[in-house]
Design a protein around this motif. Structure first.
Motif, short mmCIF file in Angstrom:
data_model
loop_
_atom_site.label_atom_id
_atom_site.label_comp_id
_atom_site.label_asym_id
_atom_site.label_seq_id
_atom_site.Cartn_x
_atom_site.Cartn_y
_atom_site.Cartn_z
N CYS A 125 -3.92 10.23 -2.71
CA CYS A 125 -4.81 9.06 -2.61
C CYS A 125 -4.12 7.98 -1.78
O CYS A 125 -3.04 7.50 -2.13
CB CYS A 125 -5.15 8.52 -3.99
N ARG A 149 -5.84 -1.38 -8.61
CA ARG A 149 -5.53 0.03 -8.32
C ARG A 149 -5.41 0.29 -6.82
O ARG A 149 -4.63 1.15 -6.40
CB ARG A 149 -6.59 0.94 -8.93
N TYR A 150 -6.20 -0.43 -6.02
CA TYR A 150 -6.24 -0.15 -4.58
C TYR A 150 -5.98 -1.43 -3.79
O TYR A 150 -6.18 -2.54 -4.28
CB TYR A 150 -7.60 0.43 -4.18
N ARG A 154 -3.30 3.01 -2.39
CA ARG A 154 -3.01 2.61 -3.77
C ARG A 154 -2.14 1.35 -3.77
O ARG A 154 -1.25 1.18 -2.93
CB ARG A 154 -2.29 3.74 -4.51
N ASP A 187 -10.33 8.36 -8.41
CA ASP A 187 -10.13 7.82 -7.07
C ASP A 187 -11.31 8.16 -6.17
O ASP A 187 -11.88 9.27 -6.27
CB ASP A 187 -8.84 8.36 -6.47
N THR A 197 0.88 5.79 -0.97
CA THR A 197 0.10 7.02 -1.16
C THR A 197 0.60 7.73 -2.41
O THR A 197 1.79 8.04 -2.51
CB THR A 197 0.24 7.94 0.06
N ASP A 245 0.72 -0.84 -4.95
CA ASP A 245 2.02 -0.72 -5.62
C ASP A 245 2.56 -2.12 -5.87
O ASP A 245 3.01 -2.79 -4.94
CB ASP A 245 2.99 0.08 -4.73
N SER A 255 0.84 -1.20 0.00
CA SER A 255 0.00 0.00 0.00
C SER A 255 0.87 1.25 0.00
O SER A 255 1.80 1.37 0.81
CB SER A 255 -0.91 -0.01 1.23
#
Length: 665
Positions: free
Chosen positions: A551, A598-599, A554, A536, A528, A556, A526
């Motif tokens: 955001c 994406r999240y 996100r 978002d 930012t 990664d 996770s």
């Protein structure tokens, strides 16, 4: 939870790492209470990372990306060499534990004599039964006091003790089986989950069972070697797991081995090797072909499919040979696949069939004689193993003898409902068609799983079918009838139930045999990043003191689903602690079946767990090493190595100390 940041200095040549110097590193102060951690689950500033064999993925050093709301400060690094680490004991024995859903067993070999693998067969069995390489994966607990249970027996003895004790009202106990399946997160079996009595947990039960079978293995080796020469910490333990298990289940198995007291020394959970069941089977079958069936030769570039059809799970993997003969090496060609459709589900199909025939069976097993379920399945096992044998004709039928009390209940049940009387209520006849109806739902599912893999890869030269359920004549008939035109050779080795045990030991002694695997998930953490309006969600919005919009949560990615990754490739990142005397670093890992999630929040993403790294106690912020964390994604389970790197003084070699790492779920 502690907080730390990225650091590092990178040469402009991506393949070359320069020495760390005393330039400032960036760290994060601890977040306020309730603040969400980001950046490897903790919040961080990225300066660069490594991928591959000690090479950076980035180019020249980039300026740190400052996440708003976290206080960034500089520290200088002064290094002190650590004490010399104590060398780990050298393994003299390898023990492979095949912990199965229905049956479990073990094999062992001396490291100095790897060709001579011993499989343990001396399990108790009924008269006229041929020796088998496994015992029941069952355990019997007696109630010793209100709310207290004690492991009384395991294996075949556990079921026998439970059945015998059921007739004695003074004896209160629980017989537990198939509990391995509860490690699978998406298992939908309310009956199995509810069968675990308080205060037991699935991890406690598995730990107790592994302790029993593991101590027996140690006793057998001690008798083999001689008590004077044998040392417990000279054993390398290998535990087999299905390839379809997620990493949390694999880590739980390793933790259970440690908690069972089988692992000696300071190695902890990483001292236990995880062996994937279809890979072990593949290695074993290749050895059999090489030594005993030289007419069936495999060469470089040949493709093989391995179907491990066990008691609870089916595991299928497609491999390509990149070595041959004595130089056995393979790589995965597709994502391994499988499902919950092994032999134990044929047992459940049998019970459902019998319940339709005997209308009062469910109530009888629930309220009258619960232990009779175990007796029924014991009698059914003989019928199941014989179905499809060449000695049986399509007109043969067999009978199951019914408990006297159940027979009386069955007769009364049907009489109350006005059913015509039967010739006998003391037995149930099973015709060949009945047996097909019981087997086919499970066998059909196994065949479709194999077919799905064959649709992805053509020109499969050989199919190996192994596992306990591979001993079913009917299953092998159906597989050969379906795939004989698609695959040149379909082979089930002698004693297919022992293929995984022997292969696990052999594979542990040949750790370089599997070169690369295909990832079934995308793994990441996770972070930012900049907030994108209209893309978002507002609930992830974080506004910095300067008004910049960010955001949270996100995703990664470290590695992506479908990529083939070599077992020794890694992702490496470096950190410095936040505070003086910090005892641990901790971070979370996430996975997804999506290629580019994406999240880290949402139904398509799973928090796999995380790693806790114990830091040395003999440093201060002003005397700080760099901590390098290296994650291996291509191995049988996720592995993390952590090292403290201490600066070298002029004329001295750099000092590196490996740090203890623990997995948490």
């Amino acid at each position: 939870m502690a907080c730390f940041g990225w650091c590092g200095k990178v040469n402009e040549e991506p393949s070359k790492v320069v020495e760390f110097n005393a330039s400032p590193a960036y760290v994060l102060k601890a977040p306020a209470p309730g603040q969400v951690h980001n950046g490897l689950g903790l919040g961080g500033v990225q300066r660069g990372d490594q991928f591959g064999t000690r090479t950076f993925r980035g180019g020249a050093t980039a300026a740190p990306v400052v996440v708003p709301g976290n206080n960034i400060e500089e520290v200088s690094r002064v290094y002190q060499p650590p004490d010399k680490a104590i060398a780990a004991p050298v393994s003299e024995w390898v023990v492979g534990l095949d912990f199965g859903t229905t049956y479990s067993g073990f094999a062992y070999a001396k490291v100095a004599d790897p060709e001579n693998i011993h499989v343990y067969y001396d399990w108790p069995s009924r008269i006229s039964e041929k020796p088998y390489c496994k015992t029941l994966t069952g355990i019997y607990y007696k109630v010793t006091a209100p709310g207290r249970l004690q492991c009384s027996s395991w294996g075949h003895h556990a079921r026998s003790d439970y059945i015998a004790g059921a007739s004695n009202p003074a004896v209160k106990g629980y017989y537990l089986s198939k509990f391995k399946l509860l490690l699978k997160k998406d298992l939908d079996d309310a009956f199995l989950a509810s069968s675990i009595p308080q205060p037991l947990t699935v991890n406690t039960i598995i730990k107790d069972y592994l302790k029993c079978i593991g101590e027996l293995a140690l006793t057998v080796i001690k008798n083999h070697e001689g008590e004077v020469n044998f040392r417990r910490n000279s054993v390398q333990w290998c535990v087999t797991v299905p390839s379809i298990w997620d990493d949390t289940a694999k880590q739980q198995m390793k933790a259970c081995m440690v908690n069972a007291g089988l692992v000696s020394g300071d190695g902890g959970i990483e001292s236990v090797k995880v062996v994937l069941e279809p890979e072990a089977a593949s290695f074993h079958c290749h050895q059999i072909l090489r030594l005993k069936h030289k007419d069936l030769t495999l060469h470089r570039k040949d493709k093989i499919l391995v179907a491990d059809v066990g008691g609870g799970t089916v595991d299928i993997v497609v491999q390509e040979l990149i070595g041959s003969g004595n130089d056995y090496k393979v790589q995965e060609l597709t994502e391994s696949s499988g499902g919950l459709c092994g032999g134990t589900f044929v047992d459940e199909s049998f019970l459902r069939f019998l319940s339709k025939r005997i209308g009062c069976l469910d109530e009888f097993l629930r309220s009258v004689v619960p232990s009779y379920r175990s007796r029924l399945l014991k009698d059914w096992e003989t019928i199941k193993c014989g179905f499809g044998s060449e000695m049986m004709t399509t007109y043969d039928s067999t009978e199951i003898t019914i408990h006297n009390r159940l027979a009386a209940s069955w007769e009364a049940y049907e009489k109350e409902r006005g059913y015509p009387p039967r010739d006998s209520y003391s037995e149930v006849e099973l015709t060949q068609q009945d047996l097909k109806d019981i087997f086919d739902p499970v066998v059909d599912e196994v065949i479709e799983l194999i077919a799905a893999q064959l649709m992805q890869v053509s020109d499969i030269k050989m199919m190996f079918v192994v596992g306990g359920f591979a001993g079913s004549h009917y299953l092998m008939q159906r597989i050969r009838a379906r795939f004989s035109h698609d695959v040149e050779h379909i082979v089930s080795p002698p004693n297919p139930g022992s293929a995984i045990i022997q292969g696990a030991v052999a594979l542990a002694l040949n750790p370089d045999a599997v070169v690369a695997r295909v990832l079934k998930k995308t793994y990441g953490t996770s972070v930012t990043l900049r907030f994108q309006r209209g893309v978002d969600p507002e609930e992830f919005l974080k506004v910095g003191d300067d008004g910049m919009e960010w955001c949270r949560n996100r995703f990664d990615p470290f590695v992506k689903k479908g990529n083939r990754i070599e077992v020794n490739k890694f992702v490496s990142k470096e950190y410095v602690p936040h505070s003086d005397g910090q005892a641990q670093m901790m971070f979370d890992l996430y996975s997804s079946d999506l290629l580019e999630p994406r999240y880290t929040q949402g139904p398509d993403v799973v928090r796999e767990g995380g790693f806790a790294i114990d830091l040395p106690t003999n440093y201060r912020v002003t005397e700080m090493p760099i901590f390098e964390c290296t994650i291996y994604f291509g191995r049988t389970s996720l592995e993390l190595r952590a090292e403290a790197k201490f600066k070298h003084h002029d004329g001295e070699r750099p000092h590196v100390m490996e740090l203890p790492v623990r997995y948490y779920s």
